[in-house]
Design an enzyme around this catalytic site. Structure first.
Site, short mmCIF file in Angstrom:
data_model
loop_
_atom_site.label_atom_id
_atom_site.label_comp_id
_atom_site.label_asym_id
_atom_site.label_seq_id
_atom_site.Cartn_x
_atom_site.Cartn_y
_atom_site.Cartn_z
N ASP A 107 -3.93 -21.15 10.83
CA ASP A 107 -3.50 -22.17 11.77
C ASP A 107 -2.48 -23.11 11.12
O ASP A 107 -2.08 -22.88 9.98
CB ASP A 107 -4.73 -22.91 12.30
CG ASP A 107 -5.46 -23.69 11.21
OD1 ASP A 107 -4.86 -24.01 10.18
OD2 ASP A 107 -6.66 -23.97 11.40
N TRP A 136 -20.23 2.77 20.32
CA TRP A 136 -20.93 2.37 21.57
C TRP A 136 -20.49 3.23 22.75
O TRP A 136 -21.30 3.54 23.62
CB TRP A 136 -20.69 0.89 21.88
CG TRP A 136 -21.08 -0.07 20.78
CD1 TRP A 136 -20.36 -1.13 20.33
CD2 TRP A 136 -22.30 -0.08 20.01
NE1 TRP A 136 -21.04 -1.78 19.32
CE2 TRP A 136 -22.23 -1.16 19.10
CE3 TRP A 136 -23.44 0.72 19.98
CZ2 TRP A 136 -23.25 -1.45 18.19
CZ3 TRP A 136 -24.46 0.44 19.07
CH2 TRP A 136 -24.35 -0.64 18.20
N PRO A 167 -24.70 -7.59 22.22
CA PRO A 167 -24.24 -8.97 22.46
C PRO A 167 -25.10 -10.01 21.73
O PRO A 167 -26.20 -9.70 21.28
CB PRO A 167 -24.35 -9.14 23.97
CG PRO A 167 -24.89 -7.90 24.54
CD PRO A 167 -25.11 -6.91 23.44
N LYS A 182 -37.03 -6.69 20.55
CA LYS A 182 -35.80 -6.63 21.33
C LYS A 182 -34.62 -7.32 20.64
O LYS A 182 -33.51 -7.34 21.18
CB LYS A 182 -35.99 -7.33 22.68
CG LYS A 182 -36.83 -6.54 23.68
CD LYS A 182 -36.64 -7.15 25.07
CE LYS A 182 -37.23 -6.27 26.15
NZ LYS A 182 -37.01 -6.83 27.50
#
Lengths: 144, 144, 144, 144
Positions: free
Chosen positions: D18, D48, D61, D91
């Site tokens: 930046d 995937w 995600p 999970k």
């Protein structure tokens, strides 16, 4: 005599791809820019942050780009970008980038760039300069 | 009769700029793409994820881009991108993007794009289709 | 007395989303950063490039981020980011960003940041400073 | 027995930095995500887009990220990202990423992720699933 060409490899990430599952095309410009910086580094030029101290040079902004997309690519695939300078003029040079995936031509880009410094009268502006001869000499041909 | 032009506004972020303090140029392609999607939305087309269900259309990938950079811009400044379609062919269309900062011309881009679907024989590939007539009709001219 | 909160709106682009069709999550950090810069601008601070000339301040780099993702979002949807400073210490402040899509909470982030200047002994390094009192005063509370 | 750790290398580009001359921090999340995909690939999982056909899995995600930034880095420097899974639940799993520049610790991140599929009742939504046992088995420990 052969024009100097430097290879830059990049493996495409999941996040480089869009909902169509292929590379979001502005990323090709990002990788061509990375390959441009890598080209100059490979020719023996120090990073722009050092060139700024010694020559005032901030980088090589673009005047124009022209890119042709031949085939889509997706994540997990590795690209080879072959970068050279196809023309040196007084203040402008033309970069040529050929993006391959092994034998497949993915895209080709031509960039018109200048070397720039901070504008002497306005530090918020930049100004193109004559390309230093030592830069041309370092970058022009393959060392034998 | 006037070609339909849709305006897309974007305020440049700090992170859109590079160590030279100006917009990192691949971002202009990102904003032109956003303006392209906004153009079609403004013409009345649903998002590609809906078009995929109804027409199989995944989006409008690029065959070619050609961009000229006239002036640098920096963070905190707001750009206006004026997007139109300058030409419709059977399978290809040309997008024109003019990027202004109020009265200043920042850059201009021309994009050659196709409408594409998943390839019928290979779900990992994409395939250009004839541009649907209803798309052309919706996008072609300003409603009076 | 109420803590100052500034709203920043962003409409998600096609290219902000990944092959799963949802926002590629590092983009939330980009938008939180844009909202941070917008927050300080809205409080009356000049851009960092001006602050650099007057106070030597280069920006507000991060020490730490902590983000929770509640729901995915996709292109064409508009996000509202609500940004405030939840704590000011001598050299450190905590930014709070709440990202909504109308009534839906999309994600929340907390950022620990410092104000920094170029390191006095090494121009390639940066150094945190005490946060100027005038900055705190400008940013702390809603003007009545 | 040792937890499996996979190394991912990345050389920072000019455009990753930046106007303060250092890496724009959301890029660290991009590289951690690339290192996550590389981790699973290295463990023997297909991309995937293949997992989607065989298991319906779209990706992994995020529920939460937590990153600490120790030192800035700049373009031309090469980072080594060391990625492992520090915890598997039914999970949810926790990714640990340690970003080094040779001996220097640049940043560390912890990510909480799920494996997800398309929601069975709404193709526009995603849904977390129990992590397949074969995935855990492949990824858990260094092969001797």
């Amino acid at each position: 005599m052969q024009r100097k060409t430097v290879q830059y490899d990049y493996t495409i990430s999941f996040g480089d791809c869009d909902p169509a599952g292929i590379v979001f095309y502005p990323n090709y410009s990002r990788w061509m820019d990375a390959s441009s910086v890598n080209f100059f580094h490979n020719c023996g030029l120090p990073p722009w942050r050092e060139m700024q101290k010694t020559h005032g040079i901030l980088g090589t902004p673009l005047l124009e780009i022209h890119t042709k997309f031949h085939q889509p690519a997706t994540y997990g695939q590795t690209l080879q970008i072959y970068t050279s300078v196809s023309e040196w003029r007084a203040k402008v040079f033309i970069h040529k980038h050929v993006v391959m995936r092994a034998q497949d031509l993915i895209c080709e880009g031509e960039e018109t760039r200048v070397f720039c410094i901070q504008h002497p009268e306005n530090p918020d502006k930049i100004k193109a300069i004559e390309i230093p001869e030592e830069v041309k000499r370092l970058c022009e041909f393959e060392s034998p």
